[in-house]
Design an enzyme around this catalytic site. Structure first.
Site, PDB file in Angstrom:
ATOM      1  N   SER A 135      -5.745   5.206   5.005  1.00  0.00           N
ATOM      2  CA  SER A 135      -4.412   4.899   4.483  1.00  0.00           C
ATOM      3  C   SER A 135      -3.833   6.155   3.847  1.00  0.00           C
ATOM      4  CB  SER A 135      -4.526   3.787   3.434  1.00  0.00           C
ATOM      5  OG  SER A 135      -3.257   3.496   2.914  1.00  0.00           O
ATOM      6  N   LYS A 161      -2.841   4.802   8.777  1.00  0.00           N
ATOM      7  CA  LYS A 161      -1.834   3.874   8.228  1.00  0.00           C
ATOM      8  C   LYS A 161      -0.951   4.670   7.288  1.00  0.00           C
ATOM      9  CE  LYS A 161      -2.397   0.506   4.554  1.00  0.00           C
ATOM     10  NZ  LYS A 161      -3.095  -0.731   4.138  1.00  0.00           N
ATOM     11  N   LYS A 163       1.997   4.626   4.426  1.00  0.00           N
ATOM     12  CA  LYS A 163       2.778   3.829   3.488  1.00  0.00           C
ATOM     13  C   LYS A 163       4.253   4.150   3.718  1.00  0.00           C
ATOM     14  CE  LYS A 163      -0.467   1.873   1.138  1.00  0.00           C
ATOM     15  NZ  LYS A 163      -0.567   0.411   0.984  1.00  0.00           N
ATOM     16  N   ASP A 188       2.626   0.447   6.381  1.00  0.00           N
ATOM     17  CA  ASP A 188       2.438  -0.590   5.355  1.00  0.00           C
ATOM     18  C   ASP A 188       3.565  -0.467   4.338  1.00  0.00           C
ATOM     19  OD1 ASP A 188      -0.222  -1.402   2.951  1.00  0.00           O
ATOM     20  OD2 ASP A 188       1.649  -2.403   3.490  1.00  0.00           O
ATOM     21  N   GLU A 213       2.888  -3.690   8.327  1.00  0.00           N
ATOM     22  CA  GLU A 213       2.191  -4.557   7.374  1.00  0.00           C
ATOM     23  C   GLU A 213       3.121  -4.969   6.229  1.00  0.00           C
ATOM     24  OE1 GLU A 213      -1.334  -2.583   5.973  1.00  0.00           O
ATOM     25  OE2 GLU A 213      -1.839  -4.198   4.583  1.00  0.00           O
ATOM     26  N   ASP A 238      -0.508  -9.123   4.571  1.00  0.00           N
ATOM     27  CA  ASP A 238      -1.533  -8.704   3.588  1.00  0.00           C
ATOM     28  C   ASP A 238      -1.337  -9.582   2.350  1.00  0.00           C
ATOM     29  OD1 ASP A 238      -2.121  -5.463   1.896  1.00  0.00           O
ATOM     30  OD2 ASP A 238      -2.731  -7.475   1.378  1.00  0.00           O
ATOM     31  N   LYS A 262      -8.405  -9.011   2.668  1.00  0.00           N
ATOM     32  CA  LYS A 262      -9.009  -8.304   1.538  1.00  0.00           C
ATOM     33  C   LYS A 262      -9.756  -9.360   0.723  1.00  0.00           C
ATOM     34  CE  LYS A 262      -5.360  -4.879   0.928  1.00  0.00           C
ATOM     35  NZ  LYS A 262      -4.200  -4.524   0.078  1.00  0.00           N
ATOM     36  N   GLY A 290      -8.242  -2.520   2.200  1.00  0.00           N
ATOM     37  CA  GLY A 290      -8.973  -1.868   1.111  1.00  0.00           C
ATOM     38  C   GLY A 290      -8.155  -1.876  -0.170  1.00  0.00           C
TER      39      GLY A 290
HETATM   40  O1  LIG Z   1      -8.344   2.541   1.650  1.00  0.00           O
HETATM   41  C1  LIG Z   1      -8.153   1.825   0.651  1.00  0.00           C
HETATM   42  O2  LIG Z   1      -9.035   1.274  -0.026  1.00  0.00           O
HETATM   43  C2  LIG Z   1      -6.723   1.583   0.233  1.00  0.00           C
HETATM   44  C3  LIG Z   1      -5.957   1.021   1.384  1.00  0.00           C
HETATM   45  C4  LIG Z   1      -4.564   0.700   0.934  1.00  0.00           C
HETATM   46  O3  LIG Z   1      -3.618   1.321   1.359  1.00  0.00           O
HETATM   47  N1  LIG Z   1      -4.460  -0.245   0.009  1.00  0.00           N
HETATM   48  C5  LIG Z   1      -3.139  -0.557  -0.499  1.00  0.00           C
HETATM   49  C6  LIG Z   1      -2.608  -1.769   0.186  1.00  0.00           C
HETATM   50  O4  LIG Z   1      -1.541  -2.223  -0.194  1.00  0.00           O
HETATM   51  O5  LIG Z   1      -3.228  -2.205   1.148  1.00  0.00           O
HETATM   52  C7  LIG Z   1      -3.224  -0.620  -1.968  1.00  0.00           C
HETATM   53  C8  LIG Z   1      -3.162   0.556  -2.640  1.00  0.00           C
HETATM   54  C9  LIG Z   1      -3.272   0.619  -4.023  1.00  0.00           C
HETATM   55  C10 LIG Z   1      -3.450  -0.554  -4.711  1.00  0.00           C
HETATM   56  C11 LIG Z   1      -3.511  -1.759  -4.030  1.00  0.00           C
HETATM   57  C12 LIG Z   1      -3.415  -1.793  -2.635  1.00  0.00           C
END
Ligand SMILES: O=C(O)CCC(=O)N[C@@H](C(=O)O)c1ccccc1
Length: 367
Positions: A135, A161, A163, A188, A213, A238, A262, A290
């Site tokens: 990500s 991925k 953001k 995402d 996402e 998500d 998750k 994640g």
């Molecule tokens: O690789 C990882 O663990 C993070 C993946 C990711 O982008 N998580 C995001 C999400 O919205 O999915 C997230 C980031 C920070 C806090 C919560 C969620």
């Protein structure tokens, strides 16, 4: 088993680089680990709530409170405790899925260590390694983004991925797609858009993305179903998918054709497996999301991601994607994959010196 004590261990791990999403920027991960002690053995759970209620309504201090006052006492009262009873015992408490997930995870880990069974075996893993997605946060410039993506691709990540948020979407995605024409790529939005952004979001369709996402609010299931009819890019949910029932409803309403599961968000690994079964039954693609987990949660996520219904690479990155030092032996990527732990339970435990170094608060719960 009988619960005899719980240690709430809050750790603070600096991130190797700031991680910016549509709802904020993380520079340090403060995470709540649970050391679950029973009369037969002990286990570890990780609560994925962030410090502030910006991803979802839960946050670390709130989880500590609800665990201490409501969740742990309820589970401690059970004489012959097994992990598959925990969700039912905790059901009278509304919500608080991340706190519940951490407690169930710790009980499950203790149970499986006693039985000498790995998480992967217990959940039904069908693979010994899982492909690693990564990500990539919102950056200060497209140039910085391309440098970061180039680095991750060179490290072997099999899927990227990005953001996105209003003002940082079409241009950065176009630049990455032009630089990497064949790279499996997805975006995402973390609920940053509105139904009125549908025409703008359709500008992402030419970039052959795997998915977009959670573009809309977590409660806007109908909005996602409408968006799915105006975009060719598959919609993945998500934040909206908080349970197997929510997954079944979203799928039935055409709100998503892909699911990111998750375990913390849905109340645990056992509910995650139920979501896995719902997705398989409906031929819906599934991947493991994640929450910047430490090696404790990462071990469990990698085991979950090895189940047969996980058809897309997840946000199961190597430890060094986020941390210079992990609380467990680091997860290292090998040719774009992580190995599913084979030891009893999670197969990993916190390294005592590292844990001591990164612990900012501990609280023993006894009764
Ligand atoms: O690789 C990882 O663990 C993070 C993946 C990711 O982008 N998580 C995001 C999400 O919205 O999915 C997230 C980031 C920070 C806090 C919560 C969620």
């Amino acid at each position: 088993m009988k619960l005899t004590g719980i240690e709430l261990v809050t750790v603070a791990l600096p991130l190797v680089a700031p991680f910016r999403t549509s709802f904020g920027t993380e520079t340090e991960r403060e995470a709540l680990l649970l050391r679950v002690v029973t009369d037969e053995g002990e286990g570890w759970g990780e609560c994925v709530a962030m410090m502030e209620p910006l991803y979802s309504s839960e946050y670390v201090a709130g989880c500590v409170d609800v665990l201490s006052r409501f969740l742990v006492p309820a589970v401690a009262a059970v004489e012959d405790l097994t992990a598959d009873q925990v969700a039912r015992v905790l059901a009278p408490v509304k919500g608080h899925r991340m706190a519940k997930a951490a407690l169930e995870m710790g009980v499950l880990d203790a149970e499986l260590r006693v039985k000498d069974v790995s998480f992967g075996t217990a959940l039904g893993a069908a693979r010994t390694t899982v492909p690693c997605g990564v990500s990539v946060g919102i950056m200060d410039s497209v140039g910085d983004l391309l440098d970061a993506v180039d680095r991750y691709v060179a490290e072997g990540y099999v899927r990227v991925k990005l953001k996105i948020e209003p003002g940082w979407d079409v241009e950065p995605v176009r630049a990455v797609r032009e630089r990497h024409p064949d790279l499996p790529l997805q975006v995402d939005a973390n609920t940053a858009y509105r139904r009125s952004d549908a025409r703008h979001l359709a500008k992402l369709d030419p970039f052959d993305l795997l998915l977009i996402e959670q573009p809309l609010d977590e409660e806007d299931i109908v909005g996602h179903a409408q968006l799915a009819r105006t975009m060719s890019t598959p919609i993945c949910l998500d934040e909206s998918i908080v349970s197997a029932r929510a997954a079944a409803d979203a799928i039935a309403l055409g709100a998503c054709s892909i699911v990111n599961v998750k375990p913390g968000r849905v109340g645990g690994y056992l509910e995650s497996r139920r979501i896995h079964d719902v997705c398989m039954a409906n031929d819906i693609a599934l991947w493991c999301g994640g929450m910047l987990e430490t090696g404790i949660g990462r071990a469990a996520n990698v085991a979950l991601a090895a189940l047969p219904g996980f058809t897309l690479p997840g946000d199961t990155s190597a430890s060094d994607r986020y941390y210079r030092t992990d609380v467990t032996e680091p997860f290292r990527m090998d040719e774009g994959h992580l190995t599913v732990p084979t030891g009893a339970g999670l197969g990993v435990t916190p390294l005592p010196d590292v844990l001591a170094e990164v612990t900012v608060r501990t609280e023993w719960l006894t009764w």
